[in-house]
Enzyme design. Structure first.
Site, PDB file in Angstrom:
ATOM      1  N   LEU A  38       5.681  12.525   6.198  1.00  0.00           N
ATOM      2  CA  LEU A  38       7.146  12.660   6.028  1.00  0.00           C
ATOM      3  C   LEU A  38       7.556  12.940   4.589  1.00  0.00           C
ATOM      4  O   LEU A  38       8.343  13.872   4.500  1.00  0.00           O
ATOM      5  CB  LEU A  38       7.961  11.635   6.627  1.00  0.00           C
ATOM      6  CG  LEU A  38       8.034  11.579   8.079  1.00  0.00           C
ATOM      7  CD1 LEU A  38       8.452  10.189   8.714  1.00  0.00           C
ATOM      8  CD2 LEU A  38       8.301  12.714   8.734  1.00  0.00           C
ATOM      9  N   PRO A  64       0.776  -1.143  -0.078  1.00  0.00           N
ATOM     10  CA  PRO A  64      -0.157   0.085  -0.040  1.00  0.00           C
ATOM     11  C   PRO A  64       0.725   1.197   0.104  1.00  0.00           C
ATOM     12  O   PRO A  64       2.130   1.339   0.223  1.00  0.00           O
ATOM     13  CB  PRO A  64      -0.984  -0.059   1.288  1.00  0.00           C
ATOM     14  CG  PRO A  64      -0.305  -1.199   2.129  1.00  0.00           C
ATOM     15  CD  PRO A  64       0.682  -2.002   1.297  1.00  0.00           C
ATOM     16  N   ILE A  65       0.173   2.343  -0.308  1.00  0.00           N
ATOM     17  CA  ILE A  65       0.827   3.757  -0.192  1.00  0.00           C
ATOM     18  C   ILE A  65       1.496   3.873   1.041  1.00  0.00           C
ATOM     19  O   ILE A  65       1.252   3.613   2.095  1.00  0.00           O
ATOM     20  CB  ILE A  65      -0.295   4.920  -0.246  1.00  0.00           C
ATOM     21  CG1 ILE A  65      -1.178   4.769  -1.678  1.00  0.00           C
ATOM     22  CG2 ILE A  65       0.396   6.112  -0.444  1.00  0.00           C
ATOM     23  CD1 ILE A  65      -2.376   5.372  -1.677  1.00  0.00           C
ATOM     24  N   GLU A  74       7.573   3.700 -10.546  1.00  0.00           N
ATOM     25  CA  GLU A  74       5.977   4.142 -10.811  1.00  0.00           C
ATOM     26  C   GLU A  74       6.025   5.193 -11.042  1.00  0.00           C
ATOM     27  O   GLU A  74       6.487   6.111 -10.400  1.00  0.00           O
ATOM     28  CB  GLU A  74       5.310   3.469  -9.612  1.00  0.00           C
ATOM     29  CG  GLU A  74       3.762   3.956  -9.869  1.00  0.00           C
ATOM     30  CD  GLU A  74       3.019   3.551  -8.322  1.00  0.00           C
ATOM     31  OE1 GLU A  74       1.780   3.512  -8.548  1.00  0.00           O
ATOM     32  OE2 GLU A  74       3.651   3.299  -7.446  1.00  0.00           O
ATOM     33  N   ASP A  90       9.306  -0.828  -8.442  1.00  0.00           N
ATOM     34  CA  ASP A  90       8.603  -0.577  -7.121  1.00  0.00           C
ATOM     35  C   ASP A  90       7.114  -0.771  -7.213  1.00  0.00           C
ATOM     36  O   ASP A  90       6.437  -0.045  -6.384  1.00  0.00           O
ATOM     37  CB  ASP A  90       9.304   0.861  -6.739  1.00  0.00           C
ATOM     38  CG  ASP A  90       8.578   1.881  -7.698  1.00  0.00           C
ATOM     39  OD1 ASP A  90       7.892   1.615  -8.491  1.00  0.00           O
ATOM     40  OD2 ASP A  90       9.084   3.035  -7.336  1.00  0.00           O
ATOM     41  N   ILE A 138       3.488   8.854   4.873  1.00  0.00           N
ATOM     42  CA  ILE A 138       3.130   9.507   3.757  1.00  0.00           C
ATOM     43  C   ILE A 138       3.295  11.398   4.165  1.00  0.00           C
ATOM     44  O   ILE A 138       3.402  12.103   3.318  1.00  0.00           O
ATOM     45  CB  ILE A 138       1.596   9.360   3.563  1.00  0.00           C
ATOM     46  CG1 ILE A 138       1.269   8.198   3.002  1.00  0.00           C
ATOM     47  CG2 ILE A 138       0.784  10.409   2.787  1.00  0.00           C
ATOM     48  CD1 ILE A 138      -0.137   7.472   2.924  1.00  0.00           C
ATOM     49  N   VAL A 186       4.394   2.266   2.090  1.00  0.00           N
ATOM     50  CA  VAL A 186       4.981   1.189   2.783  1.00  0.00           C
ATOM     51  C   VAL A 186       6.617   0.973   2.654  1.00  0.00           C
ATOM     52  O   VAL A 186       7.056   0.281   3.424  1.00  0.00           O
ATOM     53  CB  VAL A 186       4.156  -0.143   2.473  1.00  0.00           C
ATOM     54  CG1 VAL A 186       4.853  -0.430   0.956  1.00  0.00           C
ATOM     55  CG2 VAL A 186       4.382  -0.967   3.578  1.00  0.00           C
ATOM     56  N   THR A 196       9.501   1.999  -2.789  1.00  0.00           N
ATOM     57  CA  THR A 196      10.639   2.826  -3.709  1.00  0.00           C
ATOM     58  C   THR A 196      11.898   2.548  -3.008  1.00  0.00           C
ATOM     59  O   THR A 196      12.833   2.225  -3.495  1.00  0.00           O
ATOM     60  CB  THR A 196      10.288   4.202  -3.901  1.00  0.00           C
ATOM     61  OG1 THR A 196       8.966   4.198  -4.708  1.00  0.00           O
ATOM     62  CG2 THR A 196      11.655   4.791  -4.779  1.00  0.00           C
ATOM     63  N   THR A 197      11.955   2.481  -1.745  1.00  0.00           N
ATOM     64  CA  THR A 197      12.997   2.737  -0.855  1.00  0.00           C
ATOM     65  C   THR A 197      13.752   1.113  -1.054  1.00  0.00           C
ATOM     66  O   THR A 197      15.044   1.136  -1.348  1.00  0.00           O
ATOM     67  CB  THR A 197      13.014   2.943   0.664  1.00  0.00           C
ATOM     68  OG1 THR A 197      12.342   4.201   0.828  1.00  0.00           O
ATOM     69  CG2 THR A 197      14.202   2.874   1.474  1.00  0.00           C
TER      70      THR A 197
END
Length: 208
Positions: free
Chosen positions: A140, A12-13, A35, A85, A138, A15, A18-19
């Site tokens: 941060l 989910p958004i 993405e 990602d 989100i 989470v 990407t990292t």
């Protein structure tokens, strides 16, 4: 001959997809695919009024992710490993929740037509976290368009992800899914946690 690695990191958004993707890319020297989010002209309107802007938003994402899958296909044909990602599976997760029944029926038909003959990942990494953690991350990262996301939306999204990942595993049992709690496995601050994740990925890839 083993397939060229294609790893998709999902969840989910907020989470940490990407990292973790960047960390995996650095470790294995894989090509990274990110993405497309900020380029979607409908996304900020979507978060303000989901019902009105959901179809436009989902179709934009579908077309862009289809193009990216074509790019991945070209890389894999050249035996260049890829870590992404996201996976285009997420389109159905979001679309089922936001579109009307008629819209979703049309959308799903287009989705399956576009995905014919395009590559599937040969490994999925599924990241999970609690709603308070997702909200904090989100906030941060500070994307203005995401600041109006409701906790109830993230809670339902997490449930939807669980459902779709279980369905994915049943439909594609040969594709391993590594499930991780990104709060417990703090791959950003804890090198040992990252090393354990890398070991799981290496083991899975070497035993295919």
């Amino acid at each position: 001959m083993k397939p060229t690695p294609f790893i998709a990191v999902e969840g989910p958004i907020g989470v940490g997809k990407t990292t973790l993707t960047q960390l995996i890319s650095s470790q294995f020297h894989y090509h990274t695919l990110h993405e497309i989010v900020d380029e979607n002209p409908f996304l900020s309107k979507f978060y303000e009024n989901i019902e009105e802007w959901s179809f436009q938003t989902e179709m934009f994402f579908l077309c862009n992710r289809y193009k990216q899958l074509e790019d991945i296909q070209q890389l894999l044909q050249k035996q260049k490993p890829v870590v992404a990602d996201y996976h285009i599976l997420k389109n159905l997760i979001f679309a089922r929740r936001t579109l009307t029944a008629n819209q979703y029926d049309k959308y799903e038909r287009i989705y399956h037509i576009l995905l014919e003959s395009l590559p599937m990942p040969n490994m999925m990494i599924y990241l999970k976290a609690s709603v308070p953690t997702l909200l904090n991350r989100i906030e941060l990262r500070g994307r203005e368009m995401e600041q109006n996301i409701e906790p109830s939306y993230l809670e339902q999204l997490s449930i939807d992800y669980d459902h779709h990942m279980n369905a994915f595993q049943k439909k594609y049992p040969s594709i391993p899914i590594i499930e991780l709690n990104s709060e417990e496995a703090d791959f950003v601050r804890n090198p040992a946690a990252l090393a354990e994740i890398i070991e799981k990925i290496s083991y899975s890839m070497n035993n295919r």
